[in-house]
Design an enzyme around this catalytic site. Structure first.
Site, PDB file in Angstrom:
ATOM      1  N   LYS A 219       0.828  -1.206   0.000  1.00  0.00           N
ATOM      2  CA  LYS A 219       0.000   0.000   0.000  1.00  0.00           C
ATOM      3  C   LYS A 219       0.865   1.260   0.000  1.00  0.00           C
ATOM      4  O   LYS A 219       1.960   1.290   0.561  1.00  0.00           O
ATOM      5  CB  LYS A 219      -0.959  -0.015   1.197  1.00  0.00           C
ATOM      6  CG  LYS A 219      -2.041  -1.112   1.080  1.00  0.00           C
ATOM      7  CD  LYS A 219      -3.315  -0.650   0.405  1.00  0.00           C
ATOM      8  CE  LYS A 219      -4.183  -1.791  -0.112  1.00  0.00           C
ATOM      9  NZ  LYS A 219      -5.195  -2.257   0.823  1.00  0.00           N
ATOM     10  N   ARG A 255      -3.929 -10.251   3.533  1.00  0.00           N
ATOM     11  CA  ARG A 255      -4.084 -10.207   2.073  1.00  0.00           C
ATOM     12  C   ARG A 255      -2.769  -9.675   1.501  1.00  0.00           C
ATOM     13  O   ARG A 255      -2.390  -8.532   1.769  1.00  0.00           O
ATOM     14  CB  ARG A 255      -5.270  -9.301   1.729  1.00  0.00           C
ATOM     15  CG  ARG A 255      -5.650  -9.294   0.262  1.00  0.00           C
ATOM     16  CD  ARG A 255      -6.872  -8.408   0.030  1.00  0.00           C
ATOM     17  NE  ARG A 255      -7.262  -8.408  -1.375  1.00  0.00           N
ATOM     18  CZ  ARG A 255      -6.708  -7.662  -2.308  1.00  0.00           C
ATOM     19  NH1 ARG A 255      -5.738  -6.828  -1.995  1.00  0.00           N
ATOM     20  NH2 ARG A 255      -7.112  -7.738  -3.560  1.00  0.00           N
TER      21      ARG A 255
HETATM   22  N1  HH2 Z   1      -7.137  -3.849  -0.975  1.00  0.00           N
HETATM   23  C1  HH2 Z   1      -7.246  -3.874  -2.315  1.00  0.00           C
HETATM   24  C2  HH2 Z   1      -8.241  -4.636  -2.941  1.00  0.00           C
HETATM   25  N2  HH2 Z   1      -9.103  -5.395  -2.211  1.00  0.00           N
HETATM   26  N3  HH2 Z   1      -9.853  -6.178  -0.120  1.00  0.00           N
HETATM   27  C3  HH2 Z   1      -9.769  -6.180   1.202  1.00  0.00           C
HETATM   28  N4  HH2 Z   1     -10.604  -6.935   1.937  1.00  0.00           N
HETATM   29  N5  HH2 Z   1      -8.826  -5.424   1.867  1.00  0.00           N
HETATM   30  C4  HH2 Z   1      -7.932  -4.638   1.201  1.00  0.00           C
HETATM   31  O1  HH2 Z   1      -7.112  -3.943   1.852  1.00  0.00           O
HETATM   32  C5  HH2 Z   1      -8.004  -4.612  -0.222  1.00  0.00           C
HETATM   33  C6  HH2 Z   1      -9.006  -5.414  -0.871  1.00  0.00           C
HETATM   34  C7  HH2 Z   1      -6.293  -3.087  -3.127  1.00  0.00           C
HETATM   35  O2  HH2 Z   1      -5.190  -3.866  -3.487  1.00  0.00           O
HETATM   36  P1  HH2 Z   1      -5.031  -4.559  -4.921  1.00  0.00           P
HETATM   37  O3  HH2 Z   1      -6.081  -5.593  -5.137  1.00  0.00           O
HETATM   38  O4  HH2 Z   1      -3.643  -5.035  -5.078  1.00  0.00           O
HETATM   39  O5  HH2 Z   1      -5.194  -3.357  -5.940  1.00  0.00           O
HETATM   40  P2  HH2 Z   1      -6.342  -2.910  -6.936  1.00  0.00           P
HETATM   41  O6  HH2 Z   1      -7.560  -2.592  -6.126  1.00  0.00           O
HETATM   42  O7  HH2 Z   1      -5.740  -1.703  -7.618  1.00  0.00           O
HETATM   43  O8  HH2 Z   1      -6.604  -4.066  -7.875  1.00  0.00           O
END
Ligand code: HH2
Length: 274
Positions: A219, A255
């Site tokens: 993050k 995660r």
């Molecule tokens: N963070 C992201 C996406 N989904 N779900 C939960 N439960 N908690 C989180 O902190 C969370 C999440 C963001 O990360 P990422 O999937 O790598 O990025 P993007 O949303 O740009 O695909």
């Protein structure tokens, strides 16, 4: 017969949830797993590296993002879920009832809804009727604008109150409480300072009595605390430190994009705690 193992037994502390973004534009790995074959290979590797589950998502929720249509999201995730069915435990990262319904029919165990059942009025019923596990996450605002000026009087108190209210909503909708976990939503409508305060006070979220999932991996607050005010991501070293701090404060599910390293770091943290 339906397996009704409580979430806290299915995911022992610490469990790692691998991130498989089937997207062109995710904040840290956009495009890496956009092809179904790459996503499937990544998911299999994560399972081998010790992920308890892999979180498959077809929509980026990064700050500033606009969202994708139902058709596009289905086109991205369905081939991946079909290939993983029966092989790798899967969670579906979606706010759309129809995506969740298709994913659950293809064997997904958990619905990870970053809107905490506020995005699609039909999602609660899909989860309730399937006996799936559910993650309810806190977010202030919506991805497109959430980082413009997030404001709290008391970030941990407000996030805890929100999650308590969404937990009650989910239970009232027929989803058994023992199938639900809670997530403070690091980076979702929070400044660097607010994210770190929330992590320091994670115990207040754990005190709600449900297993807590944290998404700190890569993050941007981790990159910014290291001195780059424009950072979009944070490094692995900082992600591991944050995960261990969250573990110390009682988090259960982590995660993470880098599964092997998180499993190793958390195994050490767990050995110390014992
Ligand atoms: N963070 C992201 C996406 N989904 N779900 C939960 N439960 N908690 C989180 O902190 C969370 C999440 C963001 O990360 P990422 O999937 O790598 O990025 P993007 O949303 O740009 O695909």
């Amino acid at each position: 017969m339906q397996d009704l193992t409580p979430l806290g037994e299915r995911f022992v502390r610490p469990s790692v949830m691998g991130v498989v973004n089937v997207t062109p534009d995710s904040f840290s790995d956009g495009g890496v797993n956009f092809e179904a074959d790459d996503a499937v290979a990544a998911a299999r590797r994560m399972a081998e590296e010790g992920a308890a589950i892999v979180d498959v998502g077809g929509e980026s929720t990064r700050p500033g993002s606009d969202g994708v249509s139902l058709d596009d999201e289905l086109r991205r995730v369905v081939p991946v879920l079909e290939a993983l069915q029966g092989q790798v435990p899967v969670s579906i990262d979606t706010a759309k009832a129809e995506v969740a319904r298709r994913a659950l029919a293809l064997g997904a165990e958990l619905v990870n809804d970053v809107t905490a059942l506020r995005g699609d009025p039909d999602l609660a019923e899909v989860v309730a009727s399937s006996q799936a596990y559910l993650c309810l996450m806190h977010m202030q605002g919506e991805p497109r604008t959430m980082q413009h000026d997030p404001t709290y009087e008391d970030v941990a108190g407000e996030v805890a109150a929100f999650l308590e209210e969404r937990l009650r909503f989910a239970v009232d909708a027929g989803i058994p409480e023992e199938r639900i976990c809670l997530d403070p939503g690091f980076g979702f409508g929070k400044t660097v300072e607010q994210n770190f305060e929330l992590l320091a006070r994670l115990g207040e979220i754990v005190a709600l009595g449900r297993p807590v999932l944290v998404g700190l991996s890569r993050k941007r607050s981790l990159g910014r605390i290291l001195g780059d005010p424009e950072a979009i991501t944070g490094p692995l070293s900082a992600s591991l430190a944050a995960a261990v701090e969250a573990y110390e404060r009682g988090a259960t599910i982590f995660r993470a994009h880098d599964v092997r390293e998180h499993v190793e770091a958390l195994t050490v943290a767990a050995a110390v705690a014992r």
